[in-house]
Design an enzyme around this catalytic site. Structure first.
Site, PDB file in Angstrom:
ATOM      1  N   HIS A  15       0.837  -1.203   0.000  1.00  0.00           N
ATOM      2  CA  HIS A  15       0.000   0.000   0.000  1.00  0.00           C
ATOM      3  C   HIS A  15       0.874   1.257   0.000  1.00  0.00           C
ATOM      4  O   HIS A  15       0.638   2.197  -0.774  1.00  0.00           O
ATOM      5  CB  HIS A  15      -0.911  -0.031   1.229  1.00  0.00           C
ATOM      6  CG  HIS A  15      -1.743   1.173   1.430  1.00  0.00           C
ATOM      7  ND1 HIS A  15      -2.816   1.491   0.635  1.00  0.00           N
ATOM      8  CD2 HIS A  15      -1.659   2.167   2.359  1.00  0.00           C
ATOM      9  CE1 HIS A  15      -3.358   2.622   1.063  1.00  0.00           C
ATOM     10  NE2 HIS A  15      -2.681   3.049   2.108  1.00  0.00           N
ATOM     11  N   GLN A  43       4.017   1.566  -1.013  1.00  0.00           N
ATOM     12  CA  GLN A  43       4.711   1.661  -2.292  1.00  0.00           C
ATOM     13  C   GLN A  43       3.776   2.172  -3.388  1.00  0.00           C
ATOM     14  O   GLN A  43       4.168   2.968  -4.236  1.00  0.00           O
ATOM     15  CB  GLN A  43       5.288   0.298  -2.688  1.00  0.00           C
ATOM     16  CG  GLN A  43       6.445  -0.153  -1.830  1.00  0.00           C
ATOM     17  CD  GLN A  43       7.664   0.728  -2.019  1.00  0.00           C
ATOM     18  OE1 GLN A  43       8.173   1.298  -1.065  1.00  0.00           O
ATOM     19  NE2 GLN A  43       8.138   0.860  -3.226  1.00  0.00           N
ATOM     20  N   HIS A  61       1.192   4.122  -2.976  1.00  0.00           N
ATOM     21  CA  HIS A  61       1.011   5.563  -2.748  1.00  0.00           C
ATOM     22  C   HIS A  61       2.229   6.356  -3.219  1.00  0.00           C
ATOM     23  O   HIS A  61       2.086   7.440  -3.792  1.00  0.00           O
ATOM     24  CB  HIS A  61       0.730   5.856  -1.273  1.00  0.00           C
ATOM     25  CG  HIS A  61      -0.705   5.736  -0.916  1.00  0.00           C
ATOM     26  ND1 HIS A  61      -1.642   6.666  -1.259  1.00  0.00           N
ATOM     27  CD2 HIS A  61      -1.360   4.761  -0.248  1.00  0.00           C
ATOM     28  CE1 HIS A  61      -2.827   6.293  -0.817  1.00  0.00           C
ATOM     29  NE2 HIS A  61      -2.688   5.133  -0.209  1.00  0.00           N
TER      30      HIS A  61
END
Length: 106
Positions: free
Chosen positions: A78, A80, A82
Site C-alpha cells: 500500500h 509503495q 502511494h
C-alpha cells in the site's frame, strides 16, 4: 527486520507521500489562481516529502540487499503504491503549474 520495524517504515512512507500529495494539490490550486510563487513553494515542499519517502524506501532496500529477510506486508505494498502514484501526480502538478503560468501570461 521485525514486523514492527517494517510497519513503522511503511507508515513513514504513507505519511510522507500523503503530505507530498497535499502539497501538489495546493500547488495546482495556487497556480490556477495565478499565485506562482506559492505554487512553486508547494512543489518544493512536496518534493522534500518525496525525498524523505525515498529515504525510507532505501532503508528497506538496503536491508534486503544486505540479506535481511523482509516479510511480505500488505501495508508496505500500500505504501509503495502511494509513493508511485504520488510521484506521478507530482509530475502532473508540475505540468499544471507550467500550463497555468502560460495561460496567465495570455
Amino acid at each position: 527486520m521485525d514486523r514492527q520495524e517494517l510497519q513503522s517504515i511503511s507508515f513513514q512512507l504513507v505519511a510522507n507521500v500523503g503530505e507530498a500529495s497535499a502539497h501538489f494539490s495546493s500547488a495546482i490550486n495556487h497556480a490556477r489562481d495565478g499565485e506562482f510563487d506559492e505554487a512553486e513553494s508547494e512543489i518544493t515542499s512536496a518534493n522534500e516529502c518525496i525525498v524523505r519517502a525515498h529515504e525510507s524506501q532505501t532503508d528497506l532496500l538496503r536491508a534486503e540487499v544486505s540479506g535481511e529477510e523482509i516479510e511480505f506486508s500488505l501495508l508496505l505494498v500500500h505504501a509503495q503504491d502511494h509513493l508511485m502514484t504520488t510521484i506521478t501526480f507530482g509530475r502532473l502538478a508540475e505540468e499544471f503549474v507550467r500550463l497555468y503560468r502560460e495561460v496567465h501570461r495570455g
